[in-house]
Scaffold this motif. Structure first.
Motif, PDB file in Angstrom:
ATOM      1  N   VAL A 122       0.873  -1.179   0.000  1.00 51.71           N
ATOM      2  CA  VAL A 122       0.000   0.000   0.000  1.00 51.71           C
ATOM      3  C   VAL A 122       0.905   1.223   0.000  1.00 51.71           C
ATOM      4  O   VAL A 122       1.794   1.338   0.849  1.00 51.71           O
ATOM      5  CB  VAL A 122      -0.931   0.016   1.218  1.00 51.71           C
ATOM      6  CG1 VAL A 122      -1.714   1.323   1.270  1.00 51.71           C
ATOM      7  CG2 VAL A 122      -1.894  -1.158   1.177  1.00 51.71           C
ATOM      8  N   ILE A 123       0.689   2.119  -0.953  1.00 50.43           N
ATOM      9  CA  ILE A 123       1.581   3.262  -1.150  1.00 50.43           C
ATOM     10  C   ILE A 123       0.774   4.552  -1.094  1.00 50.43           C
ATOM     11  O   ILE A 123      -0.302   4.643  -1.698  1.00 50.43           O
ATOM     12  CB  ILE A 123       2.321   3.148  -2.500  1.00 50.43           C
ATOM     13  CG1 ILE A 123       3.171   1.869  -2.530  1.00 50.43           C
ATOM     14  CG2 ILE A 123       3.178   4.372  -2.769  1.00 50.43           C
ATOM     15  CD1 ILE A 123       3.707   1.539  -3.902  1.00 50.43           C
ATOM     16  N   VAL A 124       1.289   5.540  -0.382  1.00 51.81           N
ATOM     17  CA  VAL A 124       0.703   6.881  -0.346  1.00 51.81           C
ATOM     18  C   VAL A 124       1.646   7.805  -1.114  1.00 51.81           C
ATOM     19  O   VAL A 124       2.813   7.960  -0.749  1.00 51.81           O
ATOM     20  CB  VAL A 124       0.527   7.381   1.093  1.00 51.81           C
ATOM     21  CG1 VAL A 124      -0.122   8.767   1.099  1.00 51.81           C
ATOM     22  CG2 VAL A 124      -0.321   6.400   1.903  1.00 51.81           C
ATOM     23  N   TRP A 125       1.142   8.397  -2.209  1.00 57.01           N
ATOM     24  CA  TRP A 125       1.987   9.227  -3.059  1.00 57.01           C
ATOM     25  C   TRP A 125       1.321  10.561  -3.345  1.00 57.01           C
ATOM     26  O   TRP A 125       0.124  10.746  -3.119  1.00 57.01           O
ATOM     27  CB  TRP A 125       2.300   8.504  -4.378  1.00 57.01           C
ATOM     28  CG  TRP A 125       1.087   8.140  -5.200  1.00 57.01           C
ATOM     29  CD1 TRP A 125       0.288   7.053  -5.044  1.00 57.01           C
ATOM     30  CD2 TRP A 125       0.524   8.895  -6.289  1.00 57.01           C
ATOM     31  NE1 TRP A 125      -0.729   7.063  -5.968  1.00 57.01           N
ATOM     32  CE2 TRP A 125      -0.600   8.177  -6.756  1.00 57.01           C
ATOM     33  CE3 TRP A 125       0.886  10.077  -6.920  1.00 57.01           C
ATOM     34  CZ2 TRP A 125      -1.370   8.628  -7.815  1.00 57.01           C
ATOM     35  CZ3 TRP A 125       0.117  10.523  -7.979  1.00 57.01           C
ATOM     36  CH2 TRP A 125      -0.998   9.803  -8.420  1.00 57.01           C
ATOM     37  N   GLN A 126       2.134  11.483  -3.847  1.00 56.19           N
ATOM     38  CA  GLN A 126       1.656  12.845  -4.087  1.00 56.19           C
ATOM     39  C   GLN A 126       2.481  13.484  -5.203  1.00 56.19           C
ATOM     40  O   GLN A 126       3.687  13.226  -5.329  1.00 56.19           O
ATOM     41  CB  GLN A 126       1.783  13.681  -2.805  1.00 56.19           C
ATOM     42  CG  GLN A 126       1.205  15.072  -2.881  1.00 56.19           C
ATOM     43  CD  GLN A 126       1.378  15.822  -1.574  1.00 56.19           C
ATOM     44  OE1 GLN A 126       2.363  15.640  -0.869  1.00 56.19           O
ATOM     45  NE2 GLN A 126       0.410  16.647  -1.232  1.00 56.19           N
ATOM     46  N   VAL A 127       1.828  14.300  -6.003  1.00 57.31           N
ATOM     47  CA  VAL A 127       2.531  15.027  -7.058  1.00 57.31           C
ATOM     48  C   VAL A 127       3.270  16.206  -6.439  1.00 57.31           C
ATOM     49  O   VAL A 127       2.672  17.033  -5.745  1.00 57.31           O
ATOM     50  CB  VAL A 127       1.546  15.525  -8.136  1.00 57.31           C
ATOM     51  CG1 VAL A 127       2.274  16.392  -9.154  1.00 57.31           C
ATOM     52  CG2 VAL A 127       0.869  14.356  -8.825  1.00 57.31           C
ATOM     53  N   SER A 128       4.563  16.293  -6.668  1.00 55.40           N
ATOM     54  CA  SER A 128       5.369  17.404  -6.147  1.00 55.40           C
ATOM     55  C   SER A 128       5.816  18.355  -7.250  1.00 55.40           C
ATOM     56  O   SER A 128       6.069  19.522  -6.988  1.00 55.40           O
ATOM     57  CB  SER A 128       6.598  16.869  -5.407  1.00 55.40           C
ATOM     58  OG  SER A 128       7.447  16.158  -6.298  1.00 55.40           O
ATOM     59  N   ASP A 129       5.938  17.869  -8.483  1.00 54.47           N
ATOM     60  CA  ASP A 129       6.368  18.701  -9.610  1.00 54.47           C
ATOM     61  C   ASP A 129       5.364  18.503 -10.743  1.00 54.47           C
ATOM     62  O   ASP A 129       5.350  17.476 -11.415  1.00 54.47           O
ATOM     63  CB  ASP A 129       7.770  18.297 -10.060  1.00 54.47           C
ATOM     64  CG  ASP A 129       8.376  19.296 -11.045  1.00 54.47           C
ATOM     65  OD1 ASP A 129       7.655  19.779 -11.932  1.00 54.47           O
ATOM     66  OD2 ASP A 129       9.582  19.583 -10.922  1.00 54.47           O
ATOM     67  N   THR A 130       4.513  19.503 -10.938  1.00 50.73           N
ATOM     68  CA  THR A 130       3.449  19.378 -11.941  1.00 50.73           C
ATOM     69  C   THR A 130       4.003  19.361 -13.361  1.00 50.73           C
ATOM     70  O   THR A 130       3.393  18.769 -14.250  1.00 50.73           O
ATOM     71  CB  THR A 130       2.446  20.528 -11.795  1.00 50.73           C
ATOM     72  OG1 THR A 130       3.145  21.787 -11.911  1.00 50.73           O
ATOM     73  CG2 THR A 130       1.747  20.473 -10.446  1.00 50.73           C
ATOM     74  N   ILE A 198       6.422  12.049  -5.255  1.00 49.74           N
ATOM     75  CA  ILE A 198       7.095  11.709  -4.011  1.00 49.74           C
ATOM     76  C   ILE A 198       6.253  10.678  -3.256  1.00 49.74           C
ATOM     77  O   ILE A 198       5.027  10.679  -3.339  1.00 49.74           O
ATOM     78  CB  ILE A 198       7.352  12.942  -3.126  1.00 49.74           C
ATOM     79  CG1 ILE A 198       6.025  13.644  -2.782  1.00 49.74           C
ATOM     80  CG2 ILE A 198       8.319  13.892  -3.780  1.00 49.74           C
ATOM     81  CD1 ILE A 198       6.181  14.755  -1.758  1.00 49.74           C
ATOM     82  N   ILE A 199       6.937   9.797  -2.555  1.00 52.01           N
ATOM     83  CA  ILE A 199       6.276   8.766  -1.747  1.00 52.01           C
ATOM     84  C   ILE A 199       6.239   9.233  -0.302  1.00 52.01           C
ATOM     85  O   ILE A 199       7.280   9.491   0.308  1.00 52.01           O
ATOM     86  CB  ILE A 199       7.021   7.419  -1.867  1.00 52.01           C
ATOM     87  CG1 ILE A 199       7.032   6.942  -3.317  1.00 52.01           C
ATOM     88  CG2 ILE A 199       6.356   6.372  -0.983  1.00 52.01           C
ATOM     89  CD1 ILE A 199       5.670   6.719  -3.913  1.00 52.01           C
ATOM     90  N   LYS A 200       5.058   9.343   0.243  1.00 50.83           N
ATOM     91  CA  LYS A 200       4.909   9.776   1.629  1.00 50.83           C
ATOM     92  C   LYS A 200       4.961   8.593   2.589  1.00 50.83           C
ATOM     93  O   LYS A 200       5.411   8.722   3.728  1.00 50.83           O
ATOM     94  CB  LYS A 200       3.596  10.536   1.811  1.00 50.83           C
ATOM     95  CG  LYS A 200       3.461  11.729   0.864  1.00 50.83           C
ATOM     96  CD  LYS A 200       2.214  12.527   1.131  1.00 50.83           C
ATOM     97  CE  LYS A 200       2.291  13.269   2.453  1.00 50.83           C
ATOM     98  NZ  LYS A 200       1.118  14.159   2.644  1.00 50.83           N
ATOM     99  N   GLU A 201       4.488   7.439   2.130  1.00 48.68           N
ATOM    100  CA  GLU A 201       4.522   6.241   2.981  1.00 48.68           C
ATOM    101  C   GLU A 201       4.322   5.010   2.109  1.00 48.68           C
ATOM    102  O   GLU A 201       3.608   5.057   1.102  1.00 48.68           O
ATOM    103  CB  GLU A 201       3.422   6.296   4.050  1.00 48.68           C
ATOM    104  CG  GLU A 201       3.478   5.159   5.043  1.00 48.68           C
ATOM    105  CD  GLU A 201       2.372   5.238   6.089  1.00 48.68           C
ATOM    106  OE1 GLU A 201       2.396   4.444   7.043  1.00 48.68           O
ATOM    107  OE2 GLU A 201       1.473   6.094   5.934  1.00 48.68           O
ATOM    108  N   ALA A 202       4.988   3.929   2.494  1.00 46.01           N
ATOM    109  CA  ALA A 202       4.830   2.654   1.792  1.00 46.01           C
ATOM    110  C   ALA A 202       4.872   1.537   2.830  1.00 46.01           C
ATOM    111  O   ALA A 202       5.698   1.563   3.742  1.00 46.01           O
ATOM    112  CB  ALA A 202       5.924   2.462   0.749  1.00 46.01           C
TER     113      ALA A 202
END
Length: 289
Positions: A122-130, A198-202
């Motif tokens: 289970v991975i929590v990710w987010q866009v950091s560079d559009t 970027i990966i916030k948590e895995a």
């Protein structure tokens, strides 16, 4: 590289646009009643301009962005929230900046020792560079999914499932804990950096032997546990027999020759190491009968 710019507020443009449309409607009415071609033409021009400028209004919600291009050229990214106005010729692509979850499917792979296992993450990710998310990859969401699966497969192939076959392994999938998570997060960040992710948590959400070897591995684990338990029992029994012989000799309760000591040791070991309670047999004669 990503460029952030803040456009002007869109409320003034909205008010002026609505007022212009109402005024053009008034001119249409005047042109119809007076049969004035000039008033009608002016009304058409004003209406067209108002619709054109209203087209530049953008509503940006919290944790959302808008990537703007001008005839194929990157202009910048809007990260401000609210009703904003940009050049109507800009092409806008909305990109979410919110954290997103990826619940990976169960993968069947071989661990470092070649054993087939099932693993999922289970991975929590987010866009950091559009800019990278929009222009460096074709579909950043699909890119995240595929590269995450590749990272999990690589992690499983570089670590053994446990220490049963590789006793010298420093990190195993089952007992690695935070070290395994750190390895997974580091590889995911490396793989997803080209897409501006970027990966916030895995976390490893599922880990088990494949069904075809699960039964055999369970028996092996049970056998290992039984051997370890028997070893502890024998160590304790030997200590108790040693203590018993030492105390009998020290206190002079009874003097035993080597044959009787061997018999006593044998009986005590049977009693202490047996799985079931021993049935005592009383000797009513002497020790030699």
């Amino acid at each position: 590289m990503e460029k952030v710019f803040k456009p002007v507020s869109g409320f003034l443009v909205l008010i002026l646009g609505i007022a212009g449309i109402l005024f053009s409607i008034y001119l249409f009415g005047v042109a119809g009643s007076l049969h004035s071609v000039g008033a009608g033409a002016i009304g058409v021009i004003i209406f067209t301009l108002c619709v054109f400028f209203l087209k530049g209004l953008k509503v940006i919600n919290p944790n959302q962005s808008c990537v703007c291009t001008f005839f194929g050229k990157y202009v910048g990214t809007i990260k401000a929230n609210g009703l904003l106005w940009v050049n109507p010729f800009y092409t806008a692509t909305k990109v979410s900046l919110r954290s997103q979850n990826l619940n990976g499917q169960q993968l069947k792979v071989n661990d470092k020792m070649g054993n087939p296992i099932e693993i999922a993450s289970v991975i929590v990710w987010q866009v950091s560079d559009t800019y990278k998310a929009t222009f460096e990859v074709a579909d950043y969401q699909q890119y995240v999914q595929i590269q995450s699966e590749a990272a999990v497969r690589h992690l499983a192939s570089t670590c053994p499932y446990d220490n049963m076959e590789d006793e010298t392994a420093n990190i195993t999938l089952r007992d690695g804990g935070e070290r395994v998570v750190a390895m997974l997060e580091a590889e995911l960040n490396e793989r997803l950096a080209p897409a501006g992710i970027i990966i916030k948590e895995a976390r490893i959400s599922h880990l088990a032997y494949a069904p075809e070897i699960a039964g055999a591995m369970l028996q092996r684990q049970q056998a290992t546990a039984i051997v370890a338990a028997r070893t502890k029992i024998v160590e304790g029994a030997v200590g108790m027999v040693e203590l018993a012989l030492e105390q009998l000799s020290k206190k002079g309760i009874v003097t035993l020759d080597e044959e009787k000591k061997a018999a006593m040791v044998s009986n005590l070991m049977v009693v202490l190491c047996g799985e079931k309670a021993a049935q005592p047999i009383l000797n009513t004669g002497t020790l030699y009968q």
